[in-house]
Design a protein around this motif. Sequence first.
Motif, mmCIF file in Angstrom:
data_model
loop_
_atom_site.group_PDB
_atom_site.id
_atom_site.type_symbol
_atom_site.label_atom_id
_atom_site.label_comp_id
_atom_site.label_asym_id
_atom_site.label_seq_id
_atom_site.Cartn_x
_atom_site.Cartn_y
_atom_site.Cartn_z
ATOM 1 N N GLU A 35 2.016 10.693 9.833
ATOM 2 C CA GLU A 35 1.709 9.599 10.765
ATOM 3 C C GLU A 35 0.946 10.117 11.984
ATOM 4 O O GLU A 35 -0.031 9.503 12.424
ATOM 5 N N LEU A 36 1.396 11.244 12.520
ATOM 6 C CA LEU A 36 0.733 11.818 13.688
ATOM 7 C C LEU A 36 -0.671 12.303 13.342
ATOM 8 O O LEU A 36 -1.605 12.158 14.145
ATOM 9 N N LYS A 37 -0.833 12.845 12.161
ATOM 10 C CA LYS A 37 -2.159 13.294 11.719
ATOM 11 C C LYS A 37 -3.116 12.108 11.675
ATOM 12 O O LYS A 37 -4.260 12.212 12.133
ATOM 13 N N GLN A 38 -2.670 10.979 11.134
ATOM 14 C CA GLN A 38 -3.525 9.790 11.057
ATOM 15 C C GLN A 38 -3.890 9.284 12.456
ATOM 16 O O GLN A 38 -5.041 8.911 12.696
ATOM 17 N N LEU A 39 -2.920 9.264 13.354
ATOM 18 C CA LEU A 39 -3.209 8.858 14.728
ATOM 19 C C LEU A 39 -4.203 9.816 15.393
ATOM 20 O O LEU A 39 -5.120 9.386 16.104
ATOM 21 N N ALA A 40 -4.022 11.106 15.162
ATOM 22 C CA ALA A 40 -4.924 12.098 15.747
ATOM 23 C C ALA A 40 -6.342 11.913 15.209
ATOM 24 O O ALA A 40 -7.316 12.000 15.972
ATOM 25 N N LEU A 41 -6.466 11.643 13.913
ATOM 26 C CA LEU A 41 -7.789 11.378 13.337
ATOM 27 C C LEU A 41 -8.442 10.178 14.015
ATOM 28 O O LEU A 41 -9.633 10.209 14.354
ATOM 29 N N LYS A 42 -7.653 9.130 14.201
ATOM 30 C CA LYS A 42 -8.161 7.913 14.840
ATOM 31 C C LYS A 42 -8.649 8.214 16.254
ATOM 32 O O LYS A 42 -9.747 7.795 16.648
ATOM 33 N N ILE A 43 -7.845 8.938 17.017
ATOM 34 C CA ILE A 43 -8.217 9.249 18.399
ATOM 35 C C ILE A 43 -9.468 10.116 18.430
ATOM 36 O O ILE A 43 -10.379 9.891 19.240
ATOM 37 N N GLU A 44 -9.537 11.104 17.531
ATOM 38 C CA GLU A 44 -10.707 11.981 17.497
ATOM 39 C C GLU A 44 -11.967 11.205 17.114
ATOM 40 O O GLU A 44 -13.053 11.476 17.638
ATOM 41 N N GLU A 45 -11.833 10.234 16.209
ATOM 42 C CA GLU A 45 -12.994 9.439 15.788
ATOM 43 C C GLU A 45 -13.426 8.467 16.878
ATOM 44 O O GLU A 45 -14.608 8.352 17.186
ATOM 45 N N VAL A 46 -12.473 7.745 17.458
ATOM 46 C CA VAL A 46 -12.793 6.704 18.439
ATOM 47 C C VAL A 46 -13.138 7.285 19.802
ATOM 48 O O VAL A 46 -14.040 6.799 20.484
ATOM 49 N N HIS A 47 -12.431 8.333 20.211
ATOM 50 C CA HIS A 47 -12.583 8.874 21.560
ATOM 51 C C HIS A 47 -13.135 10.300 21.560
ATOM 52 O O HIS A 47 -12.930 11.041 22.524
ATOM 53 N N GLY A 48 -13.808 10.670 20.495
ATOM 54 C CA GLY A 48 -14.315 12.037 20.368
ATOM 55 C C GLY A 48 -15.250 12.472 21.475
ATOM 56 O O GLY A 48 -15.374 13.662 21.765
ATOM 57 N N ASP A 49 -15.901 11.513 22.133
ATOM 58 C CA ASP A 49 -16.820 11.858 23.213
ATOM 59 C C ASP A 49 -16.115 11.992 24.569
ATOM 60 O O ASP A 49 -16.735 12.381 25.555
ATOM 61 N N HIS A 50 -14.818 11.716 24.602
ATOM 62 C CA HIS A 50 -14.051 11.833 25.849
ATOM 63 C C HIS A 50 -13.737 13.308 26.098
ATOM 64 O O HIS A 50 -13.364 14.051 25.187
ATOM 65 N N ASP A 51 -13.873 13.724 27.346
ATOM 66 C CA ASP A 51 -13.631 15.132 27.706
ATOM 67 C C ASP A 51 -12.228 15.613 27.351
ATOM 68 O O ASP A 51 -12.027 16.787 27.057
ATOM 69 N N GLU A 52 -11.258 14.700 27.410
ATOM 70 C CA GLU A 52 -9.867 15.098 27.175
ATOM 71 C C GLU A 52 -9.379 14.770 25.758
ATOM 72 O O GLU A 52 -8.180 14.872 25.494
ATOM 73 N N ALA A 53 -10.292 14.406 24.868
ATOM 74 C CA ALA A 53 -9.895 14.123 23.484
ATOM 75 C C ALA A 53 -9.327 15.391 22.846
ATOM 76 O O ALA A 53 -9.836 16.490 23.080
ATOM 77 N N PRO A 54 -8.275 15.251 22.062
ATOM 78 C CA PRO A 54 -7.633 16.431 21.444
ATOM 79 C C PRO A 54 -8.375 16.896 20.193
ATOM 80 O O PRO A 54 -7.897 16.766 19.063
ATOM 81 N N HIS A 55 -9.567 17.453 20.392
ATOM 82 C CA HIS A 55 -10.393 17.906 19.271
ATOM 83 C C HIS A 55 -9.675 18.992 18.471
ATOM 84 O O HIS A 55 -9.162 19.949 19.039
ATOM 85 N N GLY A 56 -9.618 18.817 17.154
ATOM 86 C CA GLY A 56 -8.970 19.789 16.276
ATOM 87 C C GLY A 56 -7.491 19.518 16.053
ATOM 88 O O GLY A 56 -6.846 20.207 15.262
ATOM 89 N N LEU A 57 -6.939 18.524 16.713
ATOM 90 C CA LEU A 57 -5.511 18.238 16.587
ATOM 91 C C LEU A 57 -5.156 17.751 15.183
ATOM 92 O O LEU A 57 -4.155 18.196 14.616
#
Length: 172
Positions: A35-57
Motif C-alpha cells: 500500500e505504501l509503495k503504491q502511495l509513494a509511486l503516486k506521489i512521485e508521479e504527481v509531485h515529482g517536480d516538487h523539491d521535497e518529493a520523496p524521489h526513490g521512495l
Amino acid sequence: MTASIVSEWSGKSNRELIEFIVERFHQVHRQQLPELKQLALKIEEVHGDHDEAPHGLAEHLDNMLHELESHMMKEEQILFPMLARDIYPSGPISVMEEEHVQHEQDINKISALTNNLTLPEGACGSWQALYRGLGELVDDLNQHIELENTVLFVERESTPTHGKDFCCGSCQ
C-alpha cells in the motif's frame, strides 16, 4: 516499545510470542508495504517536480518488501518452529539479527528520503497518508525488531533435564 510490553512478553511462552509476532507484525508488514509503495509511486508521479518529493521512495519500499518477505519467511519456516520447541540455534538467530541491522538501515533511508517524514507545506491528502503510513511502518518495524532481539531470540532458562541429557526438541 515500552519496557512494560517487553517485560510482559518476557513471561510468555515462545509459542505465544511467535503467534503474536506473526499476527501483529508479519501480517501487518505484508499489508503495509504494498500500500505504501503504491502511495509513494503516486506521489512521485504527481509531485515529482516538487523539491521535497520523496524521489526513490517507491523503489526503496519495493526493495524493502522483497527483503522483509524473505526475512519473515525464513523466520516462519525455519527459526520460529525451532524456537517454539525452545531450541535456540545461534547460526539462524545471528543471521536474523544481521538482517535486523539491514532493516534499521532501511528505516534510516526512509527518514533520509522523506526529510524525517516532514511534509511540505500544503501537502495533499495522499502525501499525508503516505507519511502517516510510513510513520506506522517505522514504529512497527522498530517494535518488531526490539521484541525479537530482546525477548524471542534470548535463550531462557528451561526446566531441568534428566541428568545431563540434552533434548534436541524432536521428542516434544
